[in-house]
Design a protein around this motif. Structure first.
Motif, mmCIF file in Angstrom:
data_model
loop_
_atom_site.group_PDB
_atom_site.id
_atom_site.type_symbol
_atom_site.label_atom_id
_atom_site.label_comp_id
_atom_site.label_asym_id
_atom_site.label_seq_id
_atom_site.Cartn_x
_atom_site.Cartn_y
_atom_site.Cartn_z
ATOM 1 N N GLY A 73 48.179 -6.915 72.001
ATOM 2 C CA GLY A 73 48.653 -5.572 71.846
ATOM 3 C C GLY A 73 47.894 -4.234 71.892
ATOM 4 O O GLY A 73 47.299 -2.680 71.760
ATOM 5 N N LEU A 74 46.915 -4.917 70.376
ATOM 6 C CA LEU A 74 46.124 -3.438 69.924
ATOM 7 C C LEU A 74 45.339 -3.220 70.284
ATOM 8 O O LEU A 74 44.332 -2.487 70.510
ATOM 9 N N PHE A 75 44.177 -4.134 71.299
ATOM 10 C CA PHE A 75 43.402 -4.176 72.044
ATOM 11 C C PHE A 75 44.502 -3.307 73.448
ATOM 12 O O PHE A 75 43.254 -2.527 74.040
ATOM 13 N N ILE A 76 45.303 -3.422 73.612
ATOM 14 C CA ILE A 76 45.800 -2.251 74.718
ATOM 15 C C ILE A 76 46.228 -1.136 74.531
ATOM 16 O O ILE A 76 45.983 0.082 75.058
ATOM 17 N N LEU A 224 59.738 -11.010 72.639
ATOM 18 C CA LEU A 224 59.668 -10.586 74.310
ATOM 19 C C LEU A 224 58.143 -10.037 73.985
ATOM 20 O O LEU A 224 57.226 -11.499 74.831
ATOM 21 N N PRO A 225 57.930 -9.091 73.434
ATOM 22 C CA PRO A 225 56.451 -9.021 73.701
ATOM 23 C C PRO A 225 55.117 -10.125 73.502
ATOM 24 O O PRO A 225 54.388 -10.277 73.724
ATOM 25 N N THR A 226 55.510 -10.988 72.515
ATOM 26 C CA THR A 226 54.668 -12.123 72.083
ATOM 27 C C THR A 226 54.457 -13.367 73.361
ATOM 28 O O THR A 226 53.362 -13.411 73.549
ATOM 29 N N ALA A 227 55.752 -13.525 73.481
ATOM 30 C CA ALA A 227 56.266 -14.225 74.932
ATOM 31 C C ALA A 227 55.218 -14.055 75.945
ATOM 32 O O ALA A 227 54.370 -15.019 76.533
ATOM 33 N N LEU A 228 55.706 -12.656 75.861
ATOM 34 C CA LEU A 228 54.986 -12.041 77.540
ATOM 35 C C LEU A 228 53.264 -12.575 77.422
ATOM 36 O O LEU A 228 52.623 -13.018 78.738
ATOM 37 N N ALA A 229 52.837 -12.511 76.217
ATOM 38 C CA ALA A 229 51.424 -12.443 76.094
ATOM 39 C C ALA A 229 51.010 -13.597 76.129
ATOM 40 O O ALA A 229 49.998 -13.981 76.943
ATOM 41 N N TRP A 230 51.246 -14.579 75.835
ATOM 42 C CA TRP A 230 51.019 -15.826 75.792
ATOM 43 C C TRP A 230 51.869 -16.889 77.400
ATOM 44 O O TRP A 230 50.543 -17.369 77.696
ATOM 45 N N PHE A 231 52.094 -15.636 78.154
ATOM 46 C CA PHE A 231 52.564 -16.643 79.719
ATOM 47 C C PHE A 231 51.639 -15.788 80.225
ATOM 48 O O PHE A 231 50.909 -16.698 80.850
ATOM 49 N N ALA A 232 50.885 -14.640 79.928
ATOM 50 C CA ALA A 232 49.982 -14.095 80.619
ATOM 51 C C ALA A 232 48.535 -14.889 80.605
ATOM 52 O O ALA A 232 48.225 -15.326 80.837
ATOM 53 N N TYR A 233 48.268 -15.487 78.883
ATOM 54 C CA TYR A 233 47.322 -16.401 79.140
ATOM 55 C C TYR A 233 47.377 -17.716 79.506
ATOM 56 O O TYR A 233 46.399 -18.523 80.177
#
Length: 487
Positions: A73-76, A224-233
């Motif tokens: 999210g920081l890079f986003i 949820l945002p952390t889970a979405l980040a993991w899922f994207a990878y």
């Protein structure tokens, strides 16, 4: 003049409209940060955040092609600025940081007003604006952005008089904290505090049957945002890379020496001591009015300090999250106490002058845009790849030269506390890079915490196969630029 200063102090500690508060905060924030506008070397961290976002836009994937342990999210956050290119992008991310700072300060004033500290609300907000300059918050450090989300969450759920929070705003607050968690994981403790407060409010309100489903719902919302980040990878087969960068490597990093950590913590305490003293005095006389609200704000302040202490290292910018509840609580002294109203104007003036002096010193030490451009000119724009052994990660996008490693934040490979915590052996990676024969290699002077043996190894390679192309000043440092010698 003798009448002007008391009149100004009176206006500063008088009730004011939200629009007037916002206008004053904006003007002070622009003036307090003006010296940094357009400077690409305000701080090494935000240089790297911008560099990563810029590389991401040009095909690199964070954690795979360019490595760090910060959440995605920081890079986003930096992506919109990176879209504008290097020079304009610096101005854009600094404008974004300015907007976040002003929004956070304005909400500080609003929350202080809710606590019954309306007379000190504007002063508390201005204290935040000025004190961030003391702790490397003059640019786009991560807390400058996520502090706005955290105080937004606090605004949604803080108690009003004797009433607890409503739970729809509670879920919205947890969503904000979840986003903040993907900017930096250090908001964890404040998120836990807000979530537990919501559960305790439900328990106190007689809705004990709802504690388990409510707690589960709040936790899912926050994660949820952390889970979405993991899922994207996970979708691209890189969940192991995400897990190592975001979780495992954090625990693997070596702590700084205890004496160094103690010195850093003492510096933070010294810098924030005026606001700490004001908050303590506000606590000692918090009165009967709005007692639940004020107690909640002081509890938040305690949690913020706990979060700072737990993470260790105590770099100056680690104090930025604490400044939010600290400024709110200090507003109680600035507005409610006769002594507070008498000293607030001199204190803020000292804060402004001290902050500007510190920014000038940092600019002298870290460099200017013109000096940065001079180093980039000496590096050149190709052909051939660049290796920044130590120095500014922004040299990569500024020169346009290719990188031979995903570890483009130089201290990941050169700093002692990163040994064994980046997924590769530091010496082996440096040897691999040098074996690829980069055209240009850049060195800053040795720094505290650097692995001297690795520098000696790289310098030996420079003596064998490179020649010194140029030495350029960047602040108080002499940047050495080596180019590969003809065979």
């Amino acid at each position: 003049m003798r009448d002007f200063i008391p009149a100004l102090a009176h206006r500063l500690t008088s009730a004011s409209t939200a629009r007037r508060q916002l206008s004053i905060i904006l003007v002070v924030a622009v003036v307090a940060r003006a010296i940094t506008f357009g400077d690409p070397v305000v701080h090494v961290d935000e240089e790297f955040y911008f560099t990563t976002a810029y590389a991401w836009l040009h095909g690199a994937t964070p954690y795979i092609d360019i490595w760090d342990r910060k959440p995605i999210g920081l890079f986003i956050v930096y992506l919109p600025a990176a879209l504008f290119g290097l020079k304009a992008g610096i101005w854009v991310y600094q404008a974004m940081a300015l907007a976040s700072l002003v929004g956070t300060a304005w909400l500080i004033a609003r929350l202080a007003g809710r606590a019954g500290w309306g007379r000190g609300a504007l002063a508390g907000a201005l204290a935040y604006v000025l004190w961030v300059d003391f702790v490397d918050g003059q640019g786009g450090q991560a807390p400058i952005f996520y502090n706005l989300l955290v105080i937004g969450a606090a605004t949604l759920i803080m108690p009003r008089d004797d009433r607890g929070p409503r739970f729809l705003p509670g879920f919205a607050a947890m969503a904000l904290m979840g986003i903040a968690l993907q900017i930096k994981y250090s908001v964890l403790f404040e998120g836990l505090f807000f979530g537990l407060w919501l559960l305790w409010s439900a328990w106190r309100g007689g809705r004990r049957w709802s504690i388990v489903p409510l707690g589960a719902g709040l936790a899912v919302t926050a994660l949820l945002p952390t889970a979405l980040a993991w899922f994207a990878y996970h979708r691209i087969g890189a969940d192991a890379a995400w897990l190592y960068a975001n979780i495992t490597s954090i625990a693997a990093r070596r702590p700084d020496p205890a004496l160094e950590q103690f010195g850093n913590l003492m510096k933070i305490l010294l810098i924030t001591s005026p606001l700490i003293a004001a908050s303590v005095l506000a606590w000692l006389s918090r009165g009967v009015a709005n007692r639940p609200v004020r107690a909640w704000l002081f509890a938040w302040l305690g949690v913020a300090w706990f979060g700072l202490l737990v993470f260790g290292s105590y770099f100056e910018h680690y104090a930025l999250p604490v400044l939010v509840p600290l400024s709110i609580c200090a507003a109680g002294f600035f507005g409610d106490h006769r002594s507070g109203r008498r000293i607030v104007l001199p204190l803020l003036l000292i804060g402004f002058l001290g902050g500007q002096t510190l920014l000038l010193i940092k600019r002298h030490n870290r460099g200017t845009a013109a000096q940065f451009a001079g180093v980039v000119e000496a590096i050149g724009h190709g052909p051939g790849c660049l290796y920044v052994f130590s120095g500014e990660s922004m040299f990569y996008p500024a020169s346009g030269r290719c990188a031979l490693t995903r570890y483009i934040f130089p201290s990941h490979l050169g700093r002692l506390r990163e040994e064994g915590a980046i997924g590769v052996d530091q010496q082996a990676e440096i040897e691999r890079i040098l074996a690829l024969k980069p055209e240009i290699v850049v060195f800053r002077p040795p720094y505290f915490g650097e692995r001297a043996t690795l520098r000696a190894m790289a310098i030996q390679e420079m003596r064998r196969h490179y020649r010194l192309r140029a030495t350029r000043p960047l602040g108080a440092q002499a940047i050495q630029i080596y180019e590969r010698a003809a065979p």
